[in-house]
Scaffold this active site. Structure first.
Site, PDB file in Angstrom:
ATOM      1  N   LYS A  77      44.038  40.663  29.527  1.00 31.26           N
ATOM      2  CA  LYS A  77      42.947  40.456  30.489  1.00 31.26           C
ATOM      3  C   LYS A  77      43.314  41.102  31.820  1.00 31.26           C
ATOM      4  O   LYS A  77      44.402  40.859  32.356  1.00 31.26           O
ATOM      5  CB  LYS A  77      42.760  38.963  30.739  1.00 31.26           C
ATOM      6  CG  LYS A  77      41.588  38.345  30.024  1.00 31.26           C
ATOM      7  CD  LYS A  77      41.476  36.905  30.453  1.00 31.26           C
ATOM      8  CE  LYS A  77      40.202  36.272  30.014  1.00 31.26           C
ATOM      9  NZ  LYS A  77      40.080  34.893  30.466  1.00 31.26           N
TER      10      LYS A  77
HETATM   11  C1  E4P Z   1      36.817  33.273  30.277  1.00 28.62           C
HETATM   12  O1  E4P Z   1      37.499  34.140  29.743  1.00 28.62           O
HETATM   13  C2  E4P Z   1      37.396  32.320  31.222  1.00 28.62           C
HETATM   14  O2  E4P Z   1      38.594  31.838  30.671  1.00 28.62           O
HETATM   15  C3  E4P Z   1      36.570  31.095  31.559  1.00 28.62           C
HETATM   16  O3  E4P Z   1      35.456  30.980  30.725  1.00 28.62           O
HETATM   17  C4  E4P Z   1      36.313  30.946  33.018  1.00 28.62           C
HETATM   18  O4  E4P Z   1      35.449  29.897  33.259  1.00 28.62           O
HETATM   19  P1  E4P Z   1      35.467  28.935  34.514  1.00 28.62           P
HETATM   20  O5  E4P Z   1      34.269  29.239  35.323  1.00 28.62           O
HETATM   21  O6  E4P Z   1      35.407  27.566  33.908  1.00 28.62           O
HETATM   22  O7  E4P Z   1      36.763  29.153  35.254  1.00 28.62           O
END
Ligand code: E4P
Length: 229
Positions: free
Chosen positions: A86
């Site tokens: 990522k």
């Molecule tokens: C996606 O890859 C993220 O891990 C996640 O969905 C982020 O979401 P949040 O808004 O709960 O931090």
């Protein structure tokens, strides 16, 4: 059909959902690992990677600067073939440069923390294998993520290089909207997945049928297994 990724680093939860037949991949981030408490980061990543033969497990980079990010990504990608690195979209274009370099090296990436169609579009152009739209965070910012999904999906399908992941899901209705809009993947937390299986009318109906079966058994002298009682 929209795939479901598991938005968690909990090995226990992932095992549970795989036993339900749910889980085409996993996404993690720094906050998700923080919620795991004391845990060996590399060991947990490897444990998750080994739960299925071939499935994408997103591991987020945490360093800053082009060289540092590339080195960090190369390290994670060597840990296991299932790792997808990522890389966050950023205002300076460093994330895009990193994604482009990793793409040239054959390392799969998930460009993350994106809110707009423009960001998703650029990430796909740079060569990201996955482009992540933060559904509710985009909505918090006054944007319309459903419209974004509808607009970007035909472009991504035509190019066939990047898949759209929708994260930042807070409730079952979000998943319904994401699926209806035609996204490739929804990444869902254990909490929301458990909410998705529950409906009070389902529970009431099961009770109604169980009671009817007991009445039927009593009227017909049926001996019911202990689990029915
Ligand atoms: C996606 O890859 C993220 O891990 C996640 O969905 C982020 O979401 P949040 O808004 O709960 O931090």
């Amino acid at each position: 059909m929209t795939q479901i990724f598991l938005d968690t680093a909990s090995a226990e939860e992932i095992r549970e959902f795989l036993s339900w037949g749910i889980g085409d991949g996993v996404t993690t981030n720094q906050k998700i690992f923080l919620s795991e408490g004391k845990v060996d980061f590399k060991q947990r990543v490897l444990e998750i990677c080994n739960m299925k033969k071939e499935w994408p497990v997103s591991v987020e980079t945490t360093t800053k600067g082009f060289d540092e990010l590339v080195a960090e990504a190369q390290m994670y990608s060597k840990w296991h073939k299932n790792v997808v690195v990522k890389v966050a979209m950023d205002k300076d274009g460093v994330g895009l440069r990193v994604v482009k370099r990793l793409h040239d090296e054959g390392i799969r990436t998930n460009m993350t923390v994106m809110m707009t169609l423009g960001q998703l579009f650029l990430a796909a152009k740079a060569g990201a294998s996955y482009v992540s739209l933060f559904y509710n965070r985009a909505r918090d910012a006054g944007l319309d993520p459903v419209k974004t999904i509808r607009e970007v999906t035909p472009y991504l399908r035509k190019r066939q290089e990047s898949k759209l992941i929708c994260g930042s899901i807070r409730k079952p209705e979000d998943v319904e909207e994401i699926v209806a809009a035609g996204a490739d993947i929804a990444t869902i937390t254990p909490k929301v997945l458990r909410q998705m299986v529950f409906h009070p009318r389902t529970e009431e109906t099961i009770k109604e049928f169980d009671d009817a079966w007991k009445d039927f058994a009593a009227k017909n002298n049926l001996v019911l297994p202990a689990s029915t009682k």
